[in-house]
Design a protein around this motif. Structure first.
Motif, mmCIF file in Angstrom:
data_model
loop_
_atom_site.group_PDB
_atom_site.id
_atom_site.type_symbol
_atom_site.label_atom_id
_atom_site.label_comp_id
_atom_site.label_asym_id
_atom_site.label_seq_id
_atom_site.Cartn_x
_atom_site.Cartn_y
_atom_site.Cartn_z
ATOM 1 N N MET A 131 0.836 -1.192 0.000
ATOM 2 C CA MET A 131 0.000 0.000 0.000
ATOM 3 C C MET A 131 0.874 1.248 0.000
ATOM 4 O O MET A 131 1.937 1.270 0.583
ATOM 5 C CB MET A 131 -0.891 0.021 1.237
ATOM 6 N N THR B 160 1.292 5.423 0.794
ATOM 7 C CA THR B 160 0.811 6.394 1.764
ATOM 8 C C THR B 160 -0.115 7.349 1.037
ATOM 9 O O THR B 160 0.226 7.878 -0.015
ATOM 10 C CB THR B 160 1.999 7.163 2.383
ATOM 11 N N GLY C 166 -9.258 4.761 7.602
ATOM 12 C CA GLY C 166 -7.881 4.309 7.798
ATOM 13 C C GLY C 166 -7.696 3.579 9.113
ATOM 14 O O GLY C 166 -7.033 2.535 9.178
ATOM 15 N N ASP D 92 -9.016 0.131 8.981
ATOM 16 C CA ASP D 92 -8.139 -0.737 8.191
ATOM 17 C C ASP D 92 -6.816 -1.026 8.900
ATOM 18 O O ASP D 92 -5.934 -1.674 8.336
ATOM 19 C CB ASP D 92 -7.863 -0.108 6.819
ATOM 20 N N LYS E 238 -4.456 1.166 9.848
ATOM 21 C CA LYS E 238 -3.369 2.006 9.330
ATOM 22 C C LYS E 238 -2.965 3.066 10.349
ATOM 23 O O LYS E 238 -3.679 3.352 11.307
ATOM 24 C CB LYS E 238 -3.799 2.709 8.036
ATOM 25 N N GLU E 239 -1.815 3.652 10.109
ATOM 26 C CA GLU E 239 -1.392 4.845 10.840
ATOM 27 C C GLU E 239 -2.175 6.009 10.244
ATOM 28 O O GLU E 239 -2.332 6.083 9.021
ATOM 29 C CB GLU E 239 0.110 5.085 10.668
ATOM 30 N N VAL F 199 -2.865 8.657 5.660
ATOM 31 C CA VAL F 199 -3.165 7.266 5.992
ATOM 32 C C VAL F 199 -2.033 6.428 5.400
ATOM 33 O O VAL F 199 -1.755 6.511 4.208
ATOM 34 C CB VAL F 199 -4.524 6.826 5.402
ATOM 35 N N SER F 200 -1.379 5.634 6.269
ATOM 36 C CA SER F 200 -0.188 4.913 5.821
ATOM 37 C C SER F 200 0.015 3.620 6.606
ATOM 38 O O SER F 200 -0.473 3.486 7.725
ATOM 39 C CB SER F 200 1.039 5.814 5.995
ATOM 40 N N ASP F 201 0.787 2.709 6.021
ATOM 41 C CA ASP F 201 1.228 1.511 6.729
ATOM 42 C C ASP F 201 2.415 1.824 7.641
ATOM 43 O O ASP F 201 2.734 1.046 8.527
ATOM 44 C CB ASP F 201 1.670 0.429 5.727
#
Length: 180
Positions: free
Chosen positions: A1, A3, A27, A30, A32-33, A55-57
């Motif tokens: 994924m 960002t 997010g 899901d 996510k950060e 929204v990020s891993d």
């Protein structure tokens, strides 16, 4: 994924902060950060506002979005101010009822794809006044890999808890945007 760095922008009262909050909630659901960073002038209703959402891993270094890869512009001044900041190969979702990107002196970077959705008109025509933001969110969900419809429905359930009528109207608006 990847960002997602999202900037939502418009006038107060258009649901700019709400759609940002929805993106952040999606997010979180899901796993996510997430960061959600609202910005608005002294006149919340009618004043300009915007919201940065990341929204990020991976851990997020800054909540400020300077070069979004996704832009939601709910009106002409927001389009004019932010379209030039969208990262190359980014996407912009514009309420074409209130602005026409082709008439703007502001131009996007090369590779930016613009989705013009007459969200305010669609909202009025479908008895969804005040839900142009959710129509645009539906189009964003459809055109990106941001989240599944199932996750979006869970987020919507959370933010409309105890207001089932609002859930149904928001889902109608979301699906209208996805079908546009």
């Amino acid at each position: 994924m990847m960002t997602y760095e999202v900037l939502t922008a418009g006038f107060g009262g258009q649901g700019v902060l709400f759609v940002g909050k929805m993106l952040a909630e999606i997010g979180l659901l899901d796993g996510k950060e997430v960061s959600w960073f609202p910005s608005y002038g002294p006149a919340m209703r009618g004043g300009t506002c915007n919201c940065s959402v990341v929204v990020s891993d991976r851990p997020i270094g800054s909540p400020v979005v300077s070069h979004p890869n996704l832009l939601i512009a709910m009106n002409g001044p927001s389009y004019d101010k932010f379209i030039g900041t969208v990262a190359p190969d980014g996407k912009a979702f514009v309420d074409s009822t209130l602005t026409n990107p082709e008439d703007s002196a502001a131009k996007p970077c090369d590779g930016v794809r613009i989705f013009s959705i007459p969200a305010t008109k669609l909202a009025v025509d479908n008895d969804l006044i005040g839900m142009a933001n959710i129509i645009i969110l539906g189009k964003l969900i459809k055109e990106t890999a941001f989240a599944s419809l199932e996750t979006v429905e869970k987020a919507m359930t959370g933010v409309t808890k105890g207001k089932e009528r609002l859930f149904a109207l928001n889902m109608k608006a979301l699906k209208l945007g996805m079908e546009y």
